[in-house]
Design a protein around this motif. Structure first.
Motif, PDB file in Angstrom:
ATOM      1  N   VAL A 175       0.826  -1.209   0.000  1.00 21.69           N
ATOM      2  CA  VAL A 175       0.000   0.000   0.000  1.00 21.69           C
ATOM      3  C   VAL A 175       0.862   1.262   0.000  1.00 21.69           C
ATOM      4  CG1 VAL A 175      -1.857   1.229   1.170  1.00 21.69           C
ATOM      5  CG2 VAL A 175      -1.782  -1.275   1.231  1.00 21.69           C
ATOM      6  N   LEU A 176       0.671   2.089  -1.016  1.00 23.10           N
ATOM      7  CA  LEU A 176       1.356   3.368  -1.071  1.00 23.10           C
ATOM      8  C   LEU A 176       0.775   4.331  -0.046  1.00 23.10           C
ATOM      9  CD1 LEU A 176       1.996   2.188  -4.003  1.00 23.10           C
ATOM     10  CD2 LEU A 176       2.256   4.568  -4.680  1.00 23.10           C
ATOM     11  N   ASP A 177       1.577   5.299   0.346  1.00 22.65           N
ATOM     12  CA  ASP A 177       1.069   6.425   1.117  1.00 22.65           C
ATOM     13  C   ASP A 177       0.233   7.261   0.152  1.00 22.65           C
ATOM     14  OD1 ASP A 177       0.866   9.159   2.096  1.00 22.65           O
ATOM     15  OD2 ASP A 177       2.292   8.586   3.639  1.00 22.65           O
ATOM     16  N   MET A 178      -1.067   7.259   0.345  1.00 20.02           N
ATOM     17  CA  MET A 178      -1.965   7.894  -0.619  1.00 20.02           C
ATOM     18  C   MET A 178      -1.758   9.407  -0.682  1.00 20.02           C
ATOM     19  SD  MET A 178      -3.562   5.172  -1.649  1.00 20.02           S
ATOM     20  CE  MET A 178      -3.729   3.496  -1.009  1.00 20.02           C
ATOM     21  N   ASP A 179      -1.517  10.031   0.459  1.00 16.60           N
ATOM     22  CA  ASP A 179      -1.271  11.474   0.459  1.00 16.60           C
ATOM     23  C   ASP A 179      -0.020  11.794  -0.348  1.00 16.60           C
ATOM     24  OD1 ASP A 179      -3.492  11.963   2.070  1.00 16.60           O
ATOM     25  OD2 ASP A 179      -2.335  11.786   3.921  1.00 16.60           O
ATOM     26  N   GLY A 180       1.024  10.989  -0.161  1.00 18.83           N
ATOM     27  CA  GLY A 180       2.237  11.201  -0.925  1.00 18.83           C
ATOM     28  C   GLY A 180       2.004  11.028  -2.415  1.00 18.83           C
ATOM     29  N   TYR A 181       1.235   9.991  -2.788  1.00 21.62           N
ATOM     30  CA  TYR A 181       0.951   9.760  -4.205  1.00 21.62           C
ATOM     31  C   TYR A 181       0.234  10.946  -4.812  1.00 21.62           C
ATOM     32  CZ  TYR A 181      -1.160   7.996  -8.471  1.00 21.62           C
ATOM     33  OH  TYR A 181      -1.557   7.865  -9.786  1.00 21.62           O
ATOM     34  N   TYR A 182      -0.795  11.428  -4.163  1.00 22.36           N
ATOM     35  CA  TYR A 182      -1.589  12.513  -4.739  1.00 22.36           C
ATOM     36  C   TYR A 182      -0.915  13.885  -4.627  1.00 22.36           C
ATOM     37  CZ  TYR A 182      -5.674   9.737  -5.982  1.00 22.36           C
ATOM     38  OH  TYR A 182      -6.525   8.842  -6.602  1.00 22.36           O
ATOM     39  N   THR A 233       8.698  10.546  -0.714  1.00 22.19           N
ATOM     40  CA  THR A 233       9.615  10.426   0.413  1.00 22.19           C
ATOM     41  C   THR A 233       9.183   9.327   1.380  1.00 22.19           C
ATOM     42  OG1 THR A 233      10.119  12.784   0.251  1.00 22.19           O
ATOM     43  CG2 THR A 233      10.769  11.670   2.267  1.00 22.19           C
ATOM     44  N   SER A 234       7.891   9.243   1.659  1.00 20.33           N
ATOM     45  CA  SER A 234       7.410   8.245   2.615  1.00 20.33           C
ATOM     46  C   SER A 234       7.565   6.823   2.086  1.00 20.33           C
ATOM     47  CB  SER A 234       5.941   8.508   2.963  1.00 20.33           C
ATOM     48  OG  SER A 234       5.122   8.426   1.802  1.00 20.33           O
TER      49      SER A 234
END
Length: 538
Positions: free
Chosen positions: A246-253, A258-259
């Protein structure tokens, strides 16, 4: 997990690929998608061997459903169960964005069916714009033009922005060039509609075309973003939904990876530690302790950065440079149970002056003029979808350099993984009103099953934990393994829980951790998993 279901997995668990092999050779050689016409219903045609194919027509712009259309390529391995036991389609997304779900299922559908059961249609689809779906995301008029601009090499997706003093500046210019090409060749403005929220809407259309009202889905890596976006947009349409790696969704968008780097160095440390434990007979880059192996690798990297090495193999030829070496290291961390032994051998050979094995690890397929035009477009799709999803990046060179330098405090692989922001700095096409978060829903119609590894080099377990918090009632299932997603290593335990979830709706107990049925460096140079070490494109 019942003992019976665990036994069901015994015969097939080692057939299940530890990481998907997403080449297009098999599919391209066996079926011509241009023979099909898209429609609003599913009209199945036999394809490949034992599969059925169709093209589903969906709106290009869901706010203007009577306007232009997109065509979604769909393949299924049909359910072999009696009609009374049929449970409908189980959709799969292999990541990217940019990877072909059609090819993934053609290559791995039989293994998936063994795990999930004959009650399901095992379904792969190419998201809009990707591979066999149309309109085709492309910035180039010919394959030759594409090859001359972005050769099909993993280094193009993970360019090191620390390869030289001007590497970051050159990469910034390169991605700005591709961004300008995209704007210039965006006929009819179709690229703005190639976004994850629209792909989620397409998944609902696919599900409904099968005659079902709720989605059954398994998505890995970027597929976790797609699945979580679907559940956020359509919480009442969740049937069974697994997000895995699972990607860090906030980071993706926000085009901030970095996360994603917090466990990359830990994964590399497992290479050093497991090489020591394996001994010189099974690990060719062996040294008496992990520190010595790390020192030897650092010295080799410094040497290759100063003086790249030529490689000639029977299939191809090229140069092993700093970029190639760094990418080979990162690639091995995605599927270490298979990739660590050949990586160790390639490092030992390279240290001795022979670059052939290292070049072969990630050698691009040779390009041939006059070959049939390829349907693969992973880099263009990645840039279009990931950057089109994200908030616009307006960073200049100084800002990008500051971003990279901050990321180096998180991981030594920041020179590769921080490139996401550099890529998106060139992207100028953003649809107003597209979904950008926040991810989550208070009540989904069925709880999500969220899967993470103890050490994942690009989707740390923290991303899965964060997703559990975003979807109350969902449950985290952990695979005690090194590598990217549960595909990194076979696990009877994981497969059993997957089947229980899809068939019976049973969730694992809180805190459940599954072991991997694989050992690092188990079989020396060959490894003990079945997949390539090439990382799925982000």
């Amino acid at each position: 997990m019942s003992e019976a279901n665990g036994e069901t997995m015994l015969s097939s668990s080692f057939l299940f690929l530890a990481a998907l092999q997403l080449t297009t050779t098999l599919a391209v050689s066996q079926f011509d998608w241009e023979t099909l016409d898209a429609g609003t219903t599913l009209k199945w045609t036999p394809c490949y061997q034992g599969f059925q194919c169709t093209l589903l027509q969906v709106p290009l712009d869901y706010t203007a459903p009577t306007g232009s259309n997109a065509s979604i390529a769909i393949v299924r391995l049909p359910s072999a169960a009696p009609k009374s036991e049929y449970r409908g389609p189980l959709l799969f997304n292999p990541g990217g964005p940019g990877s072909s779900g059609v090819d993934a299922i053609v290559q791995n559908g039989a293994a998936f069916a063994t795990i999930f059961g004959s009650e399901f249609d095992i379904v792969g689809f190419d998201p809009r714009g990707i591979s066999y779906s149309t309109p085709h995301i492309s910035f180039f008029n010919t394959d030759v033009e594409r090859e001359l601009t972005i050769p099909s090499n993993p280094n193009i997706v993970y360019p090191s922005i620390n390869a030289s003093s001007d590497a970051l500046a050159r990469e910034l210019a390169h991605w700005q060039l591709l961004g300008k090409l995209a704007v210039a060749r965006d006929e009819g403005g179709y690229l703005q509609h190639m976004t994850t929220d629209n792909i989620a809407r397409d998944m609902l259309r696919i599900t409904e075309a099968f005659g079902f009202g709720k989605l059954q889905y398994w998505g890995v890596s970027y597929g976790s973003v797609l699945g979580a976006t679907f559940a956020s947009l359509f919480p009442d349409k969740v049937g069974r939904l697994i997000i895995d790696g699972v990607l860090d969704m906030d980071g993706y968008y926000h085009a901030n990876s970095t996360s994603q780097m917090t466990e990359t160095d830990t994964a590399l440390q497992t290479f050093f530690d497991s090489c020591v434990a394996a001994g010189p007979a099974r690990c060719a880059f062996h040294a008496p302790n992990a520190s010595a192996i790390a020192t030897n690798l650092a010295a080799l990297t410094t040497r290759i950065r100063a003086q790249p090495v030529a490689a000639v193999t029977p299939a191809a030829h090229g140069i092993v440079d700093f970029d190639a070496l760094r990418n080979a290291l990162l690639a091995a961390l995605f599927a270490p149970y298979d990739s660590f032994p050949p990586l160790a051998q390639a490092l030992a050979d390279l240290a001795a002056g022979n670059a052939s094995a290292m070049y072969t690890l990630n050698a691009p397929p040779p390009f041939a003029c006059g070959a049939p035009r390829s349907s693969a477009n992973p880099l263009e799709s990645y840039m279009t979808i990931a950057c089109g999803d994200a908030a616009p990046v307006a960073d200049d060179l100084a800002s990008l350099r500051a971003f990279y330098e901050a990321a180096t405090s998180v991981s030594s692989f920041a020179d590769l993984l921080a490139s996401t922001r550099v890529v998106c700095s060139g992207w100028k096409i953003h649809r107003e009103g597209r979904f950008q978060g926040p991810i989550g829903a208070r009540n989904t119609s069925f709880p999500l099953l969220i899967v993470g590894n103890t050490v994942d080099p690009v989707t740390p377990l923290a991303g899965a934990v964060k997703a559990v918090q975003a979807f109350p009632g969902s449950v985290l299932l952990t695979l005690d393994a090194i590598g990217h997603t549960s595909l990194t290593a076979p696990s009877r335990c994981i497969y059993g829980y997957f089947r229980e979830y899809f068939v019976n709706g049973t969730l694992p107990a809180l805190g459940t951790v599954c072991p991997a049925d694989a050992v690092l460096f188990a079989d020396g140079r060959k490894g003990n998993a079945t997949a390539s070490g090439t990382p799925p494109k982000r």
